[in-house]
Scaffold this motif. Structure first.
Motif, PDB file in Angstrom:
ATOM      1  N   ALA A   1     -22.945  -6.047 -41.061  1.00  0.00           N
ATOM      2  CA  ALA A   1     -22.728  -4.621 -41.279  1.00  0.00           C
ATOM      3  C   ALA A   1     -23.331  -3.792 -40.154  1.00  0.00           C
ATOM      4  O   ALA A   1     -22.732  -2.818 -39.684  1.00  0.00           O
TER       5      ALA A   1
ATOM      6  N   GLY B   1     -21.248  -1.375 -37.594  1.00  0.00           N
ATOM      7  CA  GLY B   1     -21.608   0.040 -37.466  1.00  0.00           C
ATOM      8  C   GLY B   1     -21.957   0.422 -36.048  1.00  0.00           C
ATOM      9  O   GLY B   1     -21.496   1.447 -35.531  1.00  0.00           O
TER      10      GLY B   1
ATOM     11  N   GLN C   1     -31.157   1.233 -39.800  1.00  0.00           N
ATOM     12  CA  GLN C   1     -29.720   1.335 -40.002  1.00  0.00           C
ATOM     13  C   GLN C   1     -29.283   2.709 -40.488  1.00  0.00           C
ATOM     14  O   GLN C   1     -28.134   3.113 -40.303  1.00  0.00           O
TER      15      GLN C   1
ATOM     16  N   CYS D   1     -21.139   1.082 -43.589  1.00  0.00           N
ATOM     17  CA  CYS D   1     -22.096   0.118 -43.028  1.00  0.00           C
ATOM     18  C   CYS D   1     -23.519   0.430 -43.473  1.00  0.00           C
ATOM     19  O   CYS D   1     -24.311  -0.474 -43.756  1.00  0.00           O
TER      20      CYS D   1
ATOM     21  N   THR E   1     -24.020  -0.769 -46.989  1.00  0.00           N
ATOM     22  CA  THR E   1     -24.092  -2.231 -47.009  1.00  0.00           C
ATOM     23  C   THR E   1     -25.458  -2.724 -46.545  1.00  0.00           C
ATOM     24  O   THR E   1     -26.060  -3.605 -47.165  1.00  0.00           O
ATOM     25  N   THR E   2     -25.946  -2.195 -45.441  1.00  0.00           N
ATOM     26  CA  THR E   2     -27.236  -2.646 -44.924  1.00  0.00           C
ATOM     27  C   THR E   2     -28.381  -2.283 -45.858  1.00  0.00           C
ATOM     28  O   THR E   2     -29.352  -3.020 -45.981  1.00  0.00           O
TER      29      THR E   2
END
Length: 300
Positions: free
Chosen positions: A138, A142, A255, A290, A293-294
């Motif tokens: 992810a 991204g 992230q 992303c 997800t992270t």
């Protein structure tokens, strides 16, 4: 529960929830840094802007340390603080300010696009703990999405400014990773406070050399821009950013910064009059996916 254990907890736990909020506030604060730098350059030369912002930030940090009677860091923490100082209080401001002399705000956002991945790599090396495959997938998607978009703004041609930005990416990622690691056992505001104080002699020397050679015009934009990059970009934003990293871990917090270049592009349109294309909302949707997800991926 330790800070490292807290970084492995589910997203719904109080520590992660508050840590995400702090980290997000840091990202929001940093998203104004490039527009703020452009405003500061309206009245300051590039070297003057670099030195003055560092000196002003050091004065704020020193006052905070004195007023709270903060203890000196442990002997073993000084090497990591030196990395924070060199990366976040000297290297990144220096290289990005020089890049903004010839690069647009949109193109310069490529640094922030790749910064989360670089920070996660530095963190993995420092802690010897590798995030999961889902996390890396992810994060990679991204970062690649943001890099492709921002490079397309300059038609994919590397410039001297891009070299400055690449260097800024590396030194800042190292500073973030070391600062986030220190924030697990030291209040985040003290980490950046000691970092900018440690960098003060270098920034003072730059300011004393540059000010007599670069004319200063104190326009309203220049004053506001300088106040922001000194008080927030160089100090205040790091207070909440490092606190967030200390709570949820360096890799996950980094992230969240995937959203920063997109926020910077919004401010570039509203504050600097730059134009964006239909690709912006598409990029935003991919990046936000992303980020979710992270944030949910567990660290192995």
């Amino acid at each position: 529960m330790t800070a490292q254990q807290g970084s492995l907890a589910p997203l719904t736990t109080p520590a992660v929830s508050s840590g995400t909020l702090y980290a997000a506030l840091g990202v929001l604060s940093f998203s104004f840094s490039f527009p703020g730098t452009m405003w500061a350059l309206d009245g300051f030369g590039p070297w003057s802007a670099i030195g003055v912002r560092g000196v002003l930030a050091a004065l704020i940090a020193a006052a905070a340390l004195l007023l709270t009677r903060a203890p000196l860091p442990a002997r073993g923490d000084w090497p990591a603080l030196a990395v924070v100082a060199g990366g976040c209080a000297v290297g990144f401001p220096l290289l990005t300010t020089l890049a903004l002399q010839t690069s647009s705000t949109a193109n310069s956002a490529v640094v922030i696009g790749a910064l989360p991945m670089a920070t996660a790599v530095f963190s993995a090396v420092l802690t010897r703990r590798s995030p999961s495959k889902v996390f890396w997938a992810a994060a990679g998607v991204g970062a690649a999405t943001v890099i492709v978009y921002t490079l397309s703004q300059n038609h994919g041609r590397p410039t001297v400014a891009d070299l400055y930005l690449f260097g800024a990416l590396l030194v800042c990622a190292a500073g973030y990773a070391q600062g986030g690691r220190l924030s697990a056992r030291m209040p985040g505001w003290r980490v950046i406070a000691w970092g900018v104080v440690l960098a003060a002699p270098v920034n003072l020397a730059v300011a004393l050399w540059a000010l007599p050679h670069e004319p200063v015009h104190l326009t309203a934009k220049a004053v506001v821009g300088m106040a922001y990059i000194a008080g927030i970009s160089q100090f205040g934003g790091f207070v909440v950013w490092y606190k967030g990293m200390g709570l949820i871990g360096v890799a996950r917090a980094s992230q969240l910064q995937l959203a920063q270049p997109l926020l910077t592009l919004v401010w570039a349109v509203l504050l600097l009059g730059e134009h964006i294309t239909w690709a912006v909302p598409l990029t935003a949707a991919i990046v936000l996916t992303c980020i979710v997800t992270t944030q949910r991926a567990r660290t192995s």
